[in-house]
Motif scaffolding. Structure first.
Motif, PDB file in Angstrom:
ATOM      1  N   GLU A   1     -14.268   1.896 -15.454  1.00 27.90           N
ATOM      2  CA  GLU A   1     -14.219   1.248 -14.204  1.00 27.90           C
ATOM      3  C   GLU A   1     -15.048   2.322 -13.053  1.00 27.90           C
ATOM      4  N   PRO A   2     -15.733   1.518 -12.027  1.00 31.65           N
ATOM      5  CA  PRO A   2     -15.852   0.069 -11.854  1.00 31.65           C
ATOM      6  C   PRO A   2     -17.396  -0.013 -12.576  1.00 31.65           C
ATOM      7  N   VAL A   3     -17.288  -1.232 -13.550  1.00 32.26           N
ATOM      8  CA  VAL A   3     -18.364  -1.490 -14.456  1.00 32.26           C
ATOM      9  C   VAL A   3     -18.608  -3.025 -14.205  1.00 32.26           C
TER      10      VAL A   3
ATOM     11  N   ALA B   1     -21.309   0.117 -11.559  1.00 34.69           N
ATOM     12  CA  ALA B   1     -21.011  -0.839 -10.279  1.00 34.69           C
ATOM     13  C   ALA B   1     -20.799   0.088  -9.114  1.00 34.69           C
ATOM     14  N   ALA B   2     -21.242  -0.386  -7.854  1.00 31.13           N
ATOM     15  CA  ALA B   2     -20.984   0.276  -6.854  1.00 31.13           C
ATOM     16  C   ALA B   2     -19.444   0.259  -6.486  1.00 31.13           C
ATOM     17  N   GLY B   3     -19.029   1.236  -5.836  1.00 26.18           N
ATOM     18  CA  GLY B   3     -17.516   1.180  -5.527  1.00 26.18           C
ATOM     19  C   GLY B   3     -17.156   2.069  -4.800  1.00 26.18           C
ATOM     20  N   THR B   4     -15.785   2.382  -4.446  1.00 24.71           N
ATOM     21  CA  THR B   4     -15.543   3.336  -3.469  1.00 24.71           C
ATOM     22  C   THR B   4     -14.405   4.459  -4.172  1.00 24.71           C
ATOM     23  N   HIS B   5     -14.513   4.367  -5.479  1.00 22.84           N
ATOM     24  CA  HIS B   5     -13.250   5.000  -6.032  1.00 22.84           C
ATOM     25  C   HIS B   5     -13.525   6.493  -5.897  1.00 22.84           C
ATOM     26  N   CYS B   6     -14.962   6.883  -5.759  1.00 22.62           N
ATOM     27  CA  CYS B   6     -14.937   8.602  -5.507  1.00 22.62           C
ATOM     28  C   CYS B   6     -15.448   8.604  -4.217  1.00 22.62           C
ATOM     29  N   GLY B   7     -15.244   7.778  -3.097  1.00 21.26           N
ATOM     30  CA  GLY B   7     -15.918   8.019  -1.799  1.00 21.26           C
ATOM     31  C   GLY B   7     -17.293   7.641  -1.869  1.00 21.26           C
ATOM     32  N   ALA B   8     -18.012   8.604  -1.218  1.00 22.95           N
ATOM     33  CA  ALA B   8     -19.363   8.524  -1.074  1.00 22.95           C
ATOM     34  C   ALA B   8     -20.293   8.808  -2.292  1.00 22.95           C
ATOM     35  N   SER B   9     -19.601   9.299  -3.255  1.00 23.60           N
ATOM     36  CA  SER B   9     -20.187   9.575  -4.733  1.00 23.60           C
ATOM     37  C   SER B   9     -19.900   8.427  -5.741  1.00 23.60           C
ATOM     38  N   ALA B  10     -20.992   8.103  -6.107  1.00 20.62           N
ATOM     39  CA  ALA B  10     -20.843   7.133  -7.213  1.00 20.62           C
ATOM     40  C   ALA B  10     -20.416   7.771  -8.517  1.00 20.62           C
TER      41      ALA B  10
ATOM     42  N   ARG C   1     -12.145  -4.877  -8.971  1.00 19.16           N
ATOM     43  CA  ARG C   1     -13.087  -3.748  -9.953  1.00 19.16           C
ATOM     44  C   ARG C   1     -13.438  -4.485 -11.183  1.00 19.16           C
ATOM     45  N   GLY C   2     -14.573  -4.318 -11.750  1.00 16.61           N
ATOM     46  CA  GLY C   2     -14.811  -4.420 -12.982  1.00 16.61           C
ATOM     47  C   GLY C   2     -14.358  -3.459 -13.962  1.00 16.61           C
ATOM     48  N   VAL C   3     -13.850  -3.951 -15.193  1.00 17.91           N
ATOM     49  CA  VAL C   3     -13.077  -3.119 -15.782  1.00 17.91           C
ATOM     50  C   VAL C   3     -13.404  -3.381 -17.460  1.00 17.91           C
ATOM     51  N   VAL C   4     -13.702  -2.356 -18.235  1.00 19.57           N
ATOM     52  CA  VAL C   4     -13.928  -2.533 -19.620  1.00 19.57           C
ATOM     53  C   VAL C   4     -12.736  -1.688 -20.412  1.00 19.57           C
ATOM     54  N   THR C   5     -12.158  -2.478 -21.245  1.00 21.22           N
ATOM     55  CA  THR C   5     -11.049  -1.663 -22.181  1.00 21.22           C
ATOM     56  C   THR C   5     -11.544  -1.883 -23.718  1.00 21.22           C
ATOM     57  N   VAL C   6     -11.722  -0.632 -24.152  1.00 21.97           N
ATOM     58  CA  VAL C   6     -12.225  -0.864 -25.814  1.00 21.97           C
ATOM     59  C   VAL C   6     -10.926   0.027 -26.465  1.00 21.97           C
TER      60      VAL C   6
END
Length: 214
Positions: free
Chosen positions: A146-148, A168-177, A129-134
């Motif tokens: 994330e996902p970014v 970014a598209a991902g499955t962290h929230c299931g069907a919801s982005a 997964r794409g991650v940005v940390t600030v």
């Protein structure tokens, strides 16, 4: 015979007087050590939300708030006031089950913004997964998104509202982005919503915004 009787009475009176003096002095000493009696004025109780000087404990703090987290955010990570699909659920133990952040509804391709000024500590992929940390300036806190798909590089300075990537598209929230937004101090996860002031959470007074024309 009368002299003996009066002598006995005199000694009894003397002993009684001495006893009263001794016990009276002890009672007075005890009162001076313990302070005023219960019927006297008592010290006022600390107000709700005020830290105690002796223990540092905070009373009456709002539920879900993290003591010591400054409300320095100036924008939401995505959108204006996105739906929170899943809230912060701190685990009972460091490796226990929970939800170490909040999930915000966001369509793929939506811009992801830094909520406050800081420096990009990481921009890349973790576990696919794409991650940005600030790292937030002057706080010892860092936020994660994330996902970014990152649009910034490690070491870059960012301001509040600056775009750091897109959803970014991902499955962290299931069907919801969504975007998973996290907040850490060292290795401890905190509630990222604590960074938001009341006017961003919708609990404060209305603010006048400029009208854009043209």
């Amino acid at each position: 015979m009368r002299r003996r009787v009066w002598c006995g009475v005199g000694w009894a009176v003397l002993v009684t007087a001495l006893t009263l003096i001794v016990y009276g002095s002890r009672a007075w000493a005890g009162a001076s050590r313990t302070g005023p009696s219960r019927s006297g004025p008592s010290a006022p109780a600390p107000a709700a939300g005020v830290a105690s000087e002796s223990t540092g404990a905070r009373t009456g703090a709002g539920a879900g708030a993290d003591v010591g987290v400054p409300a320095i955010a100036r924008v939401w990570p995505v959108g204006v006031r996105p739906s929170v699909l899943r809230g912060w659920e701190p685990p009972a133990t460091p490796y226990g089950p929970g939800h170490r952040g909040v999930d915000l509804a966001a369509a793929p391709g939506s811009p992801v913004r830094a909520v406050a000024a800081g420096r990009v500590a990481f921009a890349g992929r973790v576990a696919g997964r794409g991650v940005v940390t600030v790292e937030l300036a002057g706080t010892g806190l860092r936020t994660t998104y994330e996902p970014v798909r990152p649009s910034v590089e490690e070491g870059a300075e960012v301001g509040a509202g600056d775009v750091v990537g897109v959803v970014a598209a991902g499955t962290h929230c299931g069907a919801s982005a969504c975007v998973h937004w996290g907040l850490l101090r060292g290795g401890t996860y905190l509630n990222p919503l604590s960074l938001l002031p009341p006017w961003l959470l919708g609990r404060g007074p209305s603010r006048l915004l400029p009208v854009l024309t043209g």
